[in-house]
Write an enzyme that holds these catalytic residues in place. Structure first.
Site, short mmCIF file in Angstrom:
data_model
loop_
_atom_site.label_atom_id
_atom_site.label_comp_id
_atom_site.label_asym_id
_atom_site.label_seq_id
_atom_site.Cartn_x
_atom_site.Cartn_y
_atom_site.Cartn_z
N HIS A 84 4.11 10.14 33.42
CA HIS A 84 5.07 10.48 34.48
C HIS A 84 4.20 10.78 35.52
O HIS A 84 4.32 10.22 36.69
CB HIS A 84 6.18 11.36 34.31
CG HIS A 84 7.00 11.27 35.07
ND1 HIS A 84 8.00 12.32 35.62
CD2 HIS A 84 7.31 10.51 36.31
CE1 HIS A 84 8.61 11.95 36.52
NE2 HIS A 84 8.29 10.73 37.24
N ASP A 107 12.49 22.22 37.67
CA ASP A 107 12.90 23.53 37.35
C ASP A 107 12.42 24.72 38.39
O ASP A 107 12.26 25.71 37.76
CB ASP A 107 12.80 23.77 35.96
CG ASP A 107 10.98 23.83 35.90
OD1 ASP A 107 10.38 23.39 36.38
OD2 ASP A 107 10.80 24.31 34.71
N ASP A 185 -2.20 19.62 32.37
CA ASP A 185 -2.50 20.86 33.07
C ASP A 185 -3.53 21.67 32.48
O ASP A 185 -4.68 21.83 33.23
CB ASP A 185 -1.33 21.88 33.26
CG ASP A 185 -0.61 21.97 31.99
OD1 ASP A 185 -0.78 21.40 31.05
OD2 ASP A 185 0.39 22.95 32.24
N SER A 216 8.15 22.70 26.18
CA SER A 216 7.40 23.89 25.68
C SER A 216 8.43 24.82 24.95
O SER A 216 8.01 25.95 24.24
CB SER A 216 6.66 24.67 26.84
OG SER A 216 7.58 25.23 27.78
#
Length: 341
Positions: A84, A107, A185, A216
């Site tokens: 994405h 978020d 990341d 996660s």
């Protein structure tokens, strides 16, 4: 013009993120909001659509499962996130032809001066090739560890923080051909991608995360992330001189402060709590020493490719009981050891 790219999936609570972005942005023309949705979640799509022309809504077209090695089956979500990101950043830089972008996930809630901060640091990124991103996030930004009265303080860090970050189109052109299948990341934190470059980060975070539910499964959320202090006062960064963040000047002043601070033992610091006022330095000599001291100070103690969170040249700067503490390697430090992971 700096677009804000919001990556969304199946959280209808994206409303909380978008409400704050639209409340605080100073100009719709200068800061267009683009929401890129993956997952095809109908309720989330309805929430995004309810903003009408205030945001642009784009949809990641490939919703199929990503082929993964059998041992990574439980990590399917991380593969989809990486796919994405690649698609959405490709849209922003390739299709829409923007030259810089701020990336947030659905978020995150932003601070009142979120846009002011990024507007001010953009020229730094453009003018200093030793910087490759600016982030709104301080990994050690819990209330007890930051100087709440020092909301204007900015730092360089060798750790890629993410969680609301600014990049230039030139960086995307460099990364896109080798973009990873998953764990993007941590891939950014590898020496091959970082190439000795740093990010700008604030003393007090300009984003906070409210997303305990995610791929996660709340890792770190209950222990650290939910305690991150979100800045609540407006700092006029665009009217400030930020040239102290340029590499040579920063190293001279920051490392000068670190290594001129008196060295103390952790026990002394804990005993002297509240008595002293000037900065002090606690020295670590290896990975285990770093982790033990970081844990004792309440910092995040994990290392990625050998780099501590929020660290610069191995130094992590925090407040401890009202006193500035530099957790630092010896002054003859020669570089990160990627085996410290």
């Amino acid at each position: 013009v700096i677009p804000v790219l919001v990556l969304a999936c199946d959280r209808s609570s994206v409303r909380r993120c978008l409400d704050k972005l639209l409340l605080y942005r100073p100009s719709a023309r200068r800061f267009p909001v683009i929401v890129s949705q993956d997952c095809g979640h109908a309720e989330t799509a309805r929430v995004i659509a309810s903003y009408g022309r205030a945001v642009s809504h784009i949809r990641q077209p490939d919703l199929s499962d990503v082929p993964v090695p059998p041992e990574h089956r439980k990590f399917q979500g991380y593969y989809k996130i990486s796919r994405h990101y690649r698609w959405a950043l490709g849209q922003v830089f390739g299709t829409f032809r923007y030259r810089a972008a701020i990336v947030v996930e659905d978020d995150l809630e932003v601070a009142p001066d979120f846009f002011e901060y990024f507007q001010a640091v953009l020229p730094l990124l453009r003018g200093d090739p030793s910087l490759w991103c600016a982030s709104a996030w301080n990994d050690n930004g819990r209330e007890a560890l930051v100087d709440a009265g020092g909301a204007e303080l900015l730092y360089r860090t060798d750790f890629f923080p993410g969680l609301g970050w600014l990049l230039l189109a030139e960086l995307w052109e460099e990364l896109e051909p080798k973009w990873p299948a998953a764990f993007w990341d941590d891939w950014m934190r590898q020496p091959e991608q970082r190439r000795g470059r740093s990010c700008v980060r604030p003393e007090v975070s300009r984003t906070m995360t409210f997303g305990r539910k995610g791929v996660s499964h709340g890792q770190f959320f209950d222990q650290y992330l939910k305690f991150i202090k979100l800045n609540d006062r407006f700092v006029p960064f665009t009217r400030m001189d930020l040239s102290y963040l340029k590499k040579d000047e920063y190293e001279r002043s920051f490392l000068g402060r670190v290594y001129s601070a008196p060295e103390v033992q952790l026990e002394e610091l804990q005993k002297e709590a509240g008595k002293g006022s000037g900065p002090v330095r606690i020295q670590y000599r290896g990975r285990d020493s770093f982790k033990a001291l970081a844990k004792a100070l309440g910092l995040m103690d994990d290392l990625k490719s050998g780099v501590p969170r929020a660290g610069y040249r191995g130094v992590v700067s925090v407040m401890c009981r009202g006193r500035r503490v530099f957790l630092a390697p010896p002054s003859d430090w020669t570089g990160y050891d990627p085996s410290w992971s």
